[in-house]
Structures are given as C-alpha cells and as structure tokens.
Design a protein around this motif. Structure first.
Motif, PDB file in Angstrom:
ATOM      1  N   ALA A  51       0.667  -1.207   0.112  1.00 17.55           N
ATOM      2  CA  ALA A  51      -0.073  -0.028   0.084  1.00 17.55           C
ATOM      3  C   ALA A  51       0.817   1.275  -0.077  1.00 17.55           C
ATOM      4  N   ARG A  52       2.011   1.110  -0.449  1.00 20.44           N
ATOM      5  CA  ARG A  52       3.055   2.207  -0.329  1.00 20.44           C
ATOM      6  C   ARG A  52       2.365   3.602  -1.067  1.00 20.44           C
ATOM      7  N   GLU A  53       1.963   3.436  -2.293  1.00 16.18           N
ATOM      8  CA  GLU A  53       1.325   4.556  -3.008  1.00 16.18           C
ATOM      9  C   GLU A  53       0.189   5.132  -2.298  1.00 16.18           C
ATOM     10  N   GLU A  54      -0.507   4.458  -1.730  1.00 19.50           N
ATOM     11  CA  GLU A  54      -1.936   5.041  -0.751  1.00 19.50           C
ATOM     12  C   GLU A  54      -1.203   5.727   0.128  1.00 19.50           C
ATOM     13  N   LEU A  55      -0.240   5.346   0.993  1.00 22.37           N
ATOM     14  CA  LEU A  55       0.375   5.843   2.179  1.00 22.37           C
ATOM     15  C   LEU A  55       0.999   7.240   2.051  1.00 22.37           C
ATOM     16  N   LEU A  56       1.522   7.489   0.623  1.00 23.19           N
ATOM     17  CA  LEU A  56       1.922   8.726   0.316  1.00 23.19           C
ATOM     18  C   LEU A  56       1.175  10.034   0.917  1.00 23.19           C
ATOM     19  N   PRO A  57       1.934  10.975   1.290  1.00 27.14           N
ATOM     20  CA  PRO A  57       3.371  11.468   1.330  1.00 27.14           C
ATOM     21  C   PRO A  57       4.160  10.550   2.384  1.00 27.14           C
ATOM     22  N   THR A  58       3.290   9.910   3.558  1.00 20.57           N
ATOM     23  CA  THR A  58       4.224   9.058   4.376  1.00 20.57           C
ATOM     24  C   THR A  58       4.945   7.918   3.691  1.00 20.57           C
ATOM     25  N   GLU A  59       6.369   7.909   3.755  1.00 23.63           N
ATOM     26  CA  GLU A  59       6.995   6.979   3.233  1.00 23.63           C
ATOM     27  C   GLU A  59       7.180   5.555   4.129  1.00 23.63           C
ATOM     28  N   LEU A  60       7.503   4.546   3.656  1.00 21.22           N
ATOM     29  CA  LEU A  60       7.763   3.312   4.381  1.00 21.22           C
ATOM     30  C   LEU A  60       9.198   2.989   4.450  1.00 21.22           C
ATOM     31  N   TRP A  61       9.759   3.250   5.803  1.00 19.17           N
ATOM     32  CA  TRP A  61      11.361   3.133   5.766  1.00 19.17           C
ATOM     33  C   TRP A  61      11.769   1.738   5.863  1.00 19.17           C
ATOM     34  N   SER A  62      11.662   1.195   4.981  1.00 19.66           N
ATOM     35  CA  SER A  62      12.116  -0.462   4.550  1.00 19.66           C
ATOM     36  C   SER A  62      12.725  -0.612   3.374  1.00 19.66           C
ATOM     37  N   PRO A  63      13.373  -1.585   3.057  1.00 21.50           N
ATOM     38  CA  PRO A  63      14.024  -1.910   1.707  1.00 21.50           C
ATOM     39  C   PRO A  63      12.794  -1.726   0.444  1.00 21.50           C
ATOM     40  N   ALA A  64      13.365  -1.546  -0.597  1.00 21.23           N
ATOM     41  CA  ALA A  64      12.367  -1.008  -1.662  1.00 21.23           C
ATOM     42  C   ALA A  64      11.305  -2.219  -1.895  1.00 21.23           C
ATOM     43  N   PRO A  65      10.048  -1.764  -2.523  1.00 20.00           N
ATOM     44  CA  PRO A  65       8.850  -2.932  -2.697  1.00 20.00           C
ATOM     45  C   PRO A  65       9.403  -4.109  -3.380  1.00 20.00           C
ATOM     46  N   ALA A  66      10.143  -4.143  -4.297  1.00 18.62           N
ATOM     47  CA  ALA A  66      10.676  -5.422  -5.106  1.00 18.62           C
ATOM     48  C   ALA A  66      11.549  -6.233  -4.220  1.00 18.62           C
ATOM     49  N   ALA A  67      12.414  -5.487  -3.486  1.00 18.12           N
ATOM     50  CA  ALA A  67      13.338  -6.194  -2.505  1.00 18.12           C
ATOM     51  C   ALA A  67      12.523  -6.838  -1.324  1.00 18.12           C
ATOM     52  N   VAL A  68      11.597  -6.165  -0.949  1.00 13.53           N
ATOM     53  CA  VAL A  68      10.828  -6.714   0.251  1.00 13.53           C
ATOM     54  C   VAL A  68      10.287  -8.215  -0.424  1.00 13.53           C
ATOM     55  N   LEU A  69       9.429  -8.030  -1.659  1.00 13.15           N
ATOM     56  CA  LEU A  69       8.785  -9.225  -2.012  1.00 13.15           C
ATOM     57  C   LEU A  69       9.692 -10.311  -2.429  1.00 13.15           C
ATOM     58  N   ALA A  70      10.999 -10.104  -2.857  1.00  9.19           N
ATOM     59  CA  ALA A  70      11.871 -10.973  -3.170  1.00  9.19           C
ATOM     60  C   ALA A  70      12.532 -11.799  -2.068  1.00  9.19           C
ATOM     61  N   ALA A  71      12.680 -10.835  -0.875  1.00  6.93           N
ATOM     62  CA  ALA A  71      13.205 -11.365   0.456  1.00  6.93           C
ATOM     63  C   ALA A  71      12.125 -12.319   1.195  1.00  6.93           C
ATOM     64  N   ARG A  72      10.822 -11.889   1.092  1.00  8.50           N
ATOM     65  CA  ARG A  72       9.637 -12.680   1.807  1.00  8.50           C
ATOM     66  C   ARG A  72       9.363 -13.789   1.339  1.00  8.50           C
ATOM     67  N   ASP A  73       9.908 -13.983  -0.367  1.00 11.23           N
ATOM     68  CA  ASP A  73       9.387 -15.415  -0.972  1.00 11.23           C
ATOM     69  C   ASP A  73      10.668 -16.286  -1.036  1.00 11.23           C
ATOM     70  N   LYS A  74      10.652 -17.283  -0.085  1.00 12.91           N
ATOM     71  CA  LYS A  74      11.727 -18.069   0.164  1.00 12.91           C
ATOM     72  C   LYS A  74      12.464 -18.732  -1.119  1.00 12.91           C
ATOM     73  N   ARG A  75      11.359 -18.924  -2.202  1.00 14.02           N
ATOM     74  CA  ARG A  75      11.945 -19.623  -3.317  1.00 14.02           C
ATOM     75  C   ARG A  75      12.859 -18.400  -4.011  1.00 14.02           C
ATOM     76  N   ARG A  76      12.206 -17.233  -4.040  1.00 19.54           N
ATOM     77  CA  ARG A  76      13.143 -16.163  -4.601  1.00 19.54           C
ATOM     78  C   ARG A  76      14.388 -16.012  -3.896  1.00 19.54           C
ATOM     79  N   SER A  77      14.456 -15.690  -2.860  1.00 19.58           N
ATOM     80  CA  SER A  77      15.772 -15.359  -2.087  1.00 19.58           C
ATOM     81  C   SER A  77      16.662 -16.417  -2.133  1.00 19.58           C
ATOM     82  N   ARG A  78      16.306 -17.784  -2.126  1.00 20.65           N
ATOM     83  CA  ARG A  78      17.083 -18.936  -2.294  1.00 20.65           C
ATOM     84  C   ARG A  78      17.652 -18.972  -3.582  1.00 20.65           C
TER      85      ARG A  78
END
Length: 325
Positions: A90-117
């Motif tokens: 929901a990053r775009e919906e939250l704007l102008p408040t930012e999410l201080w975490s890694p970039a959206p694609a990086a979060v998705l890659a890390a959270r998917d154990k197949r892709r991170s592996r």
C-alpha cells in the motif's frame, strides 16, 4: 521535528528501534494491537495509538492511513513481517508518508523463500564463498512424499516459524501431508532436509552506494518463534562479506537480517532473509554496532559507518519491570 510511526511496539526489536529514533531527534508515535498499559515501550513514546490486528482486513490499513494523515507522519517503521507485507503493498496509498524499509521489489524477493534462495545460490556460486556457504536443498510439496527423513515443511512466504512442520517419522509425514492437502494449503509449501546445527543471525545494513556493515551472532537460547535471548556476537570477515553480497543480489538498501544454520562441519546453510529489523537488533547495538541509527541515516539519504567497531562478546536479554499506568 519529523514524526515517525513505529508499529508493533510490543515486539522484540521495539526498544532498540524506539531508542534509535529518539536519538535521531524524531517524534515517535507507536502502535500495537494491545492496550498501552500492557506494553513496556508505551512509556517511551510521544503518543500511542491502538490499531486493529494486521489481519483485520481493511480496518488495519484504514486506521494506519488515518493516523498518518492526522500526524502528518514522515514515515512508518514496521517491525513485523505481517505489517510490512500489508504496508509494502500500500505504499502509494500511504504517500506522502514513506515506508522506511527496503524497496518494494526487494521486500517481495526477500519474503518469498523460493526467490531469496535463488538469489542466494547465485552468490554462493562465487569462488570465495562456495566452500563455506550453500543453500539448503529444496523440494516441492509433491517430492516430500518420498524424500528421506527428517524433513522440514514450511510455506514459501512463511514468517516467524508460523506453519512450519518438523517431520521425523513416516507417520508424522503422512499426517502432515494429508492435513495440508485437506486444508488446501499444499501449493504454498516446500520441503527441505532437517539440518542439525546452531542458528546464526546476521544484522546487515547497506546504503545506496553499496557500502555494507554486517554483524553476526550465534543464538543459544531462543523463543519458540525464533527470537534470540542469549547470544554470542562474533566477527567473521567472509560471512559479513557474504551478507553484503546477498543484500546486493536482492537489491536491498537499509537494515535486514539473514539467518543461517551453522552445521557441525562448519558450513553455513542459508535459511532466509527478514527484510526488517531482527528481534535481536538490540544485541548489535549493545556490541557497538548501531544498525537502527545507520538504517535511519540511509532513509534520510545518508550512508553506513566507515567501519564496524563491534567486538566479540556474549549478550543476554534482560527483562525489567515497568510501571505503564
């Protein structure tokens, strides 16, 4: 003064994160599903707001959006995977408040154990890492039927050991497989051999220029959900370099945590990347490496420290009594 919203202030990382935000001169609004009198860190905040549980559907996100608007919040720091997943989408919906975490694609890659592996395997193939590091062999749910025991079955997008099964007997295997099929969850699961060894966590922070600081710890006493209580912080140049390479491969800027099994033969087997502060990020700060401060600095366009001053030490989490009301 910027306002930052820190979620899940009852979580293990909350004390270190709130302390880091305070030292950075931020105004801190904390949220949690529990009432403030039940939370020790509620007394350290400028304001506390009780929000619905993350799985309350639209109610959670609407509550967070309303809070962002009311506070004019510059950013949100999510401390749990569950909230990070929702807020990342929901990053775009939250704007102008930012999410201080890694970039959206990086979060998705890390959270998917197949892709991170897959990303980890590319790093482990490099000559300098190949001898000491590897990914755990991974099977599909269907292959688990005939794979050698013992096994671990877990959802590819699981978190905090939720939904994880350790299978040591044939009867346990059949009961687990049949149960997952009956629940319609089979397609979300993968299987891996159960590898004996200790858990090593590596807090790792990387800046936009690619500079990285990493600090490993071996966890001796842990909660059932995998939060360290008694740890040995140590230095390992190659392991630290590996985690920097993993962050580069996953496209991560900011602070994350990597988990490994340190096997009896000395090899490290990659478990997962948690794209948020670890529950034990306070251990790194106590050892002299303030990951929270560097993460906040990166979120403001800065860089990591020029060197890591941490030294080998043993650290134990201590509980104290706090009057909250």
């Amino acid at each position: 003064m910027k306002t930052v919203i820190v979620t899940a202030i009852g979580s293990f990382s909350a004390a270190a994160v709130i302390r880091g935000c305070r030292e950075a001169g931020l105004r801190i609004v904390g949220t949690d599903l529990n009432a403030p009198e039940l939370l020790a860190e509620s007394v350290e905040l400028d304001r506390f707001v009780q929000l619905p549980r993350y799985d309350a559907g639209r109610a959670y996100l609407d509550g967070m959006l309303a809070l962002c608007r009311e506070e004019g919040a510059a950013a949100i720091l999510p401390l749990t995977d569950a909230e990070l997943d929702i807020l990342n989408a929901a990053r775009e919906e939250l704007l102008p408040t930012e999410l201080w975490s890694p970039a959206p694609a990086a979060v998705l890659a890390a959270r998917d154990k197949r892709r991170s592996r897959e990303a980890a395997e590319r790093v482990f193939a490099k000559p300098q890492f190949a001898e000491r590091f590897s990914a755990i062999p991974t099977l599909t749910f269907q292959d688990a039927e005939n794979a050698p025991l013992p096994l671990v079955l877990k959802p590819f997008d699981g978190r905090s050991s939720e939904g994880l099964y350790r299978v040591t007997t044939e009867a346990e295997r059949q009961a687990c497989l049949e149960g997952l099929r009956a629940q319609g969850r089979a397609e979300r699961y993968l299987a891996q051999p159960l590898i004996s060894g200790s858990v090593v966590c590596v807090d790792t922070v990387r800046d936009m220029a690619g500079h990285c600081i990493a600090l490993p710890r071996e966890e001796y006493l842990r909660t059932p959900n995998g939060a360290g209580l008694s740890v040995h912080v140590f230095r390992d140049t190659l392991l630290e370099a590996l985690c920097g390479a993993l962050s580069e491969g996953l496209g991560i800027c900011g602070c994350v945590n990597y988990e490994f099994i340190h096997a009896e033969d000395g090899r490290y087997f990659f478990l997962e990347c948690n794209p948020r502060f670890s529950g034990g990020v306070g251990f790194s700060a106590a050892a002299g490496c303030d990951m929270v401060r560097m993460h906040l600095n990166i979120c403001s366009g800065g860089a990591v420290d020029s060197e890591n001053p941490a030294k080998d030490c043993w650290i134990v989490k201590k509980y104290i009594e706090v009057v909250t009301k």
